[in-house]
Design a protein around this motif. Structure first.
Motif, PDB file in Angstrom:
ATOM      1  N   ARG A 196       0.820  -1.216   0.000  1.00  0.00           N
ATOM      2  CA  ARG A 196       0.000   0.000   0.000  1.00  0.00           C
ATOM      3  C   ARG A 196       0.850   1.260   0.000  1.00  0.00           C
ATOM      4  O   ARG A 196       0.350   2.354   0.214  1.00  0.00           O
ATOM      5  CB  ARG A 196      -0.911   0.005   1.216  1.00  0.00           C
ATOM      6  CG  ARG A 196      -1.950  -1.108   1.163  1.00  0.00           C
ATOM      7  CD  ARG A 196      -2.833  -1.118   2.362  1.00  0.00           C
ATOM      8  NE  ARG A 196      -3.501   0.166   2.528  1.00  0.00           N
ATOM      9  CZ  ARG A 196      -4.207   0.489   3.575  1.00  0.00           C
ATOM     10  NH1 ARG A 196      -4.354  -0.359   4.562  1.00  0.00           N
ATOM     11  NH2 ARG A 196      -4.778   1.664   3.653  1.00  0.00           N
ATOM     12  N   ALA A 234      -6.475   0.831  -1.879  1.00  0.00           N
ATOM     13  CA  ALA A 234      -5.720   2.021  -1.484  1.00  0.00           C
ATOM     14  C   ALA A 234      -5.686   3.026  -2.630  1.00  0.00           C
ATOM     15  O   ALA A 234      -5.858   4.238  -2.425  1.00  0.00           O
ATOM     16  CB  ALA A 234      -4.310   1.639  -1.056  1.00  0.00           C
ATOM     17  N   GLU A 257      -5.068   6.848  -1.627  1.00  0.00           N
ATOM     18  CA  GLU A 257      -3.934   6.674  -0.713  1.00  0.00           C
ATOM     19  C   GLU A 257      -2.669   6.277  -1.455  1.00  0.00           C
ATOM     20  O   GLU A 257      -1.574   6.387  -0.918  1.00  0.00           O
ATOM     21  CB  GLU A 257      -4.263   5.594   0.325  1.00  0.00           C
ATOM     22  CG  GLU A 257      -5.442   5.936   1.192  1.00  0.00           C
ATOM     23  CD  GLU A 257      -5.895   4.763   2.044  1.00  0.00           C
ATOM     24  OE1 GLU A 257      -5.246   3.700   2.028  1.00  0.00           O
ATOM     25  OE2 GLU A 257      -6.912   4.915   2.749  1.00  0.00           O
TER      26      GLU A 257
END
Length: 86
Positions: free
Chosen positions: A49, A79, A84
């Motif tokens: 991630r 993600a 993100e």
């Protein structure tokens, strides 16, 4: 002797994976990471991630199972969809 097959011993380093290969660092509780390259005698891994890379001893790293790889890919996609990970 000729005709004998050479066998890997525990001291033999595992083959270096290609960049981007998902692997598991068994010394960190089976943490999945993306292979990013060599760092001296260690392998540089990055969390799926995103985030800070870490170094792992090659002997403590194994390839992911199919299930682990799918789980990691889903984490990465989620993600990315949340912004993100770019």
């Amino acid at each position: 002797m000729s005709g004998e097959t050479e066998r890997a011993t525990p001291q033999d380093p595992p083959p270096v994976p290609t960049l981007g290969t998902l692997v598991v660092d068994t010394s960190r509780g089976d943490r999945v990471g993306e292979f990013r390259g060599l760092a001296g005698s260690y392998w540089s891994l990055r969390p799926v991630r995103g985030g800070a890379e870490w170094e792992a001893e090659p002997g403590a790293v194994r390839r992911t199972t199919h299930k682990e790889r799918l789980h990691a890919e889903i984490e990465r996609w989620n993600a990315r969809s949340r912004g993100e990970l770019l």
